[in-house]
Design an enzyme around this catalytic site. Structure first.
Site, PDB file in Angstrom:
ATOM      1  N   GLU A 253       0.827  -1.209   0.000  1.00 29.89           N
ATOM      2  CA  GLU A 253       0.000   0.000   0.000  1.00 29.89           C
ATOM      3  C   GLU A 253       0.861   1.259   0.000  1.00 29.89           C
ATOM      4  O   GLU A 253       0.657   2.176  -0.795  1.00 29.89           O
ATOM      5  CB  GLU A 253      -0.914  -0.006   1.231  1.00 29.89           C
ATOM      6  CG  GLU A 253      -1.814   1.210   1.328  1.00 29.89           C
ATOM      7  CD  GLU A 253      -2.714   1.314   0.122  1.00 29.89           C
ATOM      8  OE1 GLU A 253      -2.503   2.232  -0.686  1.00 29.89           O
ATOM      9  OE2 GLU A 253      -3.600   0.471  -0.034  1.00 29.89           O
ATOM     10  N   ASP A 257       1.155   3.954  -3.105  1.00 32.53           N
ATOM     11  CA  ASP A 257       0.720   5.347  -2.970  1.00 32.53           C
ATOM     12  C   ASP A 257       1.819   6.321  -3.368  1.00 32.53           C
ATOM     13  O   ASP A 257       1.588   7.276  -4.118  1.00 32.53           O
ATOM     14  CB  ASP A 257       0.295   5.611  -1.522  1.00 32.53           C
ATOM     15  CG  ASP A 257      -0.977   4.884  -1.129  1.00 32.53           C
ATOM     16  OD1 ASP A 257      -1.711   4.442  -2.036  1.00 32.53           O
ATOM     17  OD2 ASP A 257      -1.242   4.746   0.077  1.00 32.53           O
ATOM     18  N   SER A 445      -7.070   1.749  -4.094  1.00 30.71           N
ATOM     19  CA  SER A 445      -5.902   2.379  -3.473  1.00 30.71           C
ATOM     20  C   SER A 445      -5.041   3.126  -4.483  1.00 30.71           C
ATOM     21  O   SER A 445      -4.391   4.102  -4.135  1.00 30.71           O
ATOM     22  CB  SER A 445      -5.008   1.317  -2.830  1.00 30.71           C
ATOM     23  OG  SER A 445      -5.427   1.034  -1.541  1.00 30.71           O
TER      24      SER A 445
END
Length: 528
Positions: A253, A257, A445
């Site tokens: 994650e 990002d 995400s």
């Protein structure tokens, strides 16, 4: 002794999917964040799009020092200490620390310890309501930290997580290229992001509730794209820190990002706010980012969330209030809408929070197919039943915002999720580097940092024009639906895509240059 009053919205139910371990040790040290009322009610509609400076905001909408003084007395009377360094009038947060025994007496609860059966994480929690001496109740909006259960999951999916062998059969029967992964740079090109801007002078905030990144991963990734490594700083909140090293954890994650946002806006600074996965950590991270006078993010990307039905009422209110502060200060918050379709991993139709907050840009997912440098086809991301799908639906907590009312289908009520969408299918996902290894990752995400990067480009242009940041973009987006590629095929379970806004992909995927034009025109109009 002064009578005690139950704190509104503070009720908690026993944790689901957890093993009860007994009473919390009386001597365990606990820290709580007490969220205090504003000096004056914040009504965004009355600002009419105007952005407040931090000085203006603090003068009008911070906590009243008298309320903090009153709570200092409360702490002293209940053997609690005030962590002055962690407390903040602009954030309306006073942090109290003490033993579990002292906390139980101060807030009228019984603390018990549990272990989360899925993540094997130990936490403390209470059932019932918090109570306070009558004199303090009007000033206190929430007490966070007496319940430390995990509240959110990261909304990313690795390619091998998404295996529905029949998903190709469900796609429209028109000739298209085979699915292929992309770099975030290629996705930005397919969506016509402005190429004359690079995010210089802007800071993108990223919120993380676990995991971490390594300098070597960023060096490998960005050098592989011929880009310089962005300036990335880690900001610890409530003891959170950059903690890479678990390839099966949240590192995917964090790296996703940073690498997506940094690919879109390579000259922007990136501030990553690491906090524990609790409602206290989540909300403290948002308020820390929004009021960060050092890094000054103009956009904040959030790729974590949980079913709206799983949050306590006081936590929902406190988090949404933090997002309202962001809107007043001109900070855009982009939030992943979830990876479990219309059910959000429950047995019903549930939207994900904080994507369902009316004060964030909720970002859903598509499957994107390219023919060279052009989009060949784009449909709702839906790898169900075994895989993921774009989160979307209608909030049962928040009413339909005025700016969204005309877009929703007739007869539907409640805040509609998502607002917008972008490439999220792991099949057509993003090539990134995690813990030294190349991986192909998707999920909503990826969409939140994609829009965060685009908004950093927009804010760079606005700054060049002598204007304020884009801020709360939702009303402008709904007035300019033609700035999005309308997604009309596919479903996310209970909802199907169709012309106009839908509860799978919102307004659609971005036409970057058109979004830049719409926002620069809107900000200029507001300023004049």
């Amino acid at each position: 002794m002064a009578p005690r009053i139950a704190l509104e919205k503070s009720e908690r139910k026993a944790p689901a999917h957890a093993t009860h371990l007994g009473r919390t040790s009386p001597q365990q040290t606990i820290s709580v964040s007490v969220i205090v009322r504003r000096k004056n009610a914040l009504k965004l509609s009355e600002l009419k799009g105007r952005r407040l400076s931090h000085a203006e905001f603090n003068a009008q909408y911070a906590a009243d020092p008298a309320d903090f003084d009153s709570l200092r007395t409360f702490a002293q009377n209940h053997d609690l200490a005030v962590d002055e360094a962690a407390s903040s009038l602009p954030r309306r947060t006073i942090v109290l620390t003490g033993t579990a025994e002292a906390m139980e007496k101060a807030f009228g609860v019984e603390l018990n310890s549990y272990e989360d059966t899925q993540h094997k994480k130990r936490f403390h929690a209470f059932t019932g309501k918090i109570s306070l001496p009558e004199e303090h109740v009007p000033a206190v909006e929430a007490v966070l930290g007496l319940d430390s259960r995990p509240v959110a999951t990261p909304h990313f999916r690795r390619l091998d997580d998404a295996a529905d062998p029949d998903r190709r059969k469900k796609r429209p029967t028109i000739p298209t290229p085979q699915p292929q992964p992309f770099s975030a740079v290629q996705v930005a090109q397919l969506y016509s992001f402005p190429t004359s801007l690079n995010g210089s002078g802007e800071t993108i905030g990223i919120l993380e509730l676990g995991g971490g990144y390594t300098a070597s991963d960023l060096q490998t990734y960005f050098s592989g794209l011929g880009l310089s490594v962005p300036n990335v700083v880690a900001v610890g909140v409530d003891g959170g820190s950059n903690s890479p090293g678990d390839p099966n954890g949240a590192d995917g994650e964090v790296e996703l990002d940073i690498q997506v946002a940094g690919s879109v806006a390579p000259a922007a600074n990136i501030a990553v706010y690491f906090a524990p996965n609790t409602d206290q950590g989540f909300i403290d991270a948002i308020t820390t980012a929004v009021h960060d006078s050092t890094n000054k993010p103009s956009v904040l990307s959030i790729s974590w969330g949980g079913p709206e039905s799983s949050w306590s009422a006081s936590s929902v209110t406190a988090l949404d209030d933090a997002c309202q502060s962001a809107a007043a200060l001109g900070v855009t918050i982009t939030v992943a809408s979830g990876d479990n379709g219309s059910s959000d991993g429950t047995n019903g139709t549930v939207v994900d929070f904080p994507a369902s907050s009316p004060h964030v840009l909720a970002c859903g997912g598509t499957a994107l197919y390219a023919n060279g440098t052009a989009i060949a086809e784009e449909v709702v991301w839906d790898d169900q039943p075994q895989g993921g799908a774009s989160g979307g639906g209608y909030s049962t907590t928040f009413a339909t915002p005025t700016w969204q009312a005309s877009a929703l289908p007739s007869g539907q009520s409640g805040r509609g999720v998502p607002d917008v969408s972008g490439d999220a299918s792991p099949e057509t996902g993003y090539n990134i580097i995690v813990d030294g290894q190349p991986q192909q990752i998707g999920g909503t995400s990826a969409v939140a940092p994609l829009y965060a990067g685009l908004l950093a480009l927009v804010n760079q242009q606005l700054a060049t024009d002598g204007q304020v940041s884009a801020g709360f973009v939702n009303p402008t987006f709904y007035e300019n639906a033609s700035a999005f590629n309308d997604i009309t095929q596919g479903n996310n379970g209970s909802y199907s895509a169709g012309p106009g806004w839908d509860a799978c992909t919102g307004l659609g995927s971005p036409k970057g240059a058109a979004i830049l034009n719409a926002l620069t025109a809107s900000v200029a109009t507001t300023a004049s």
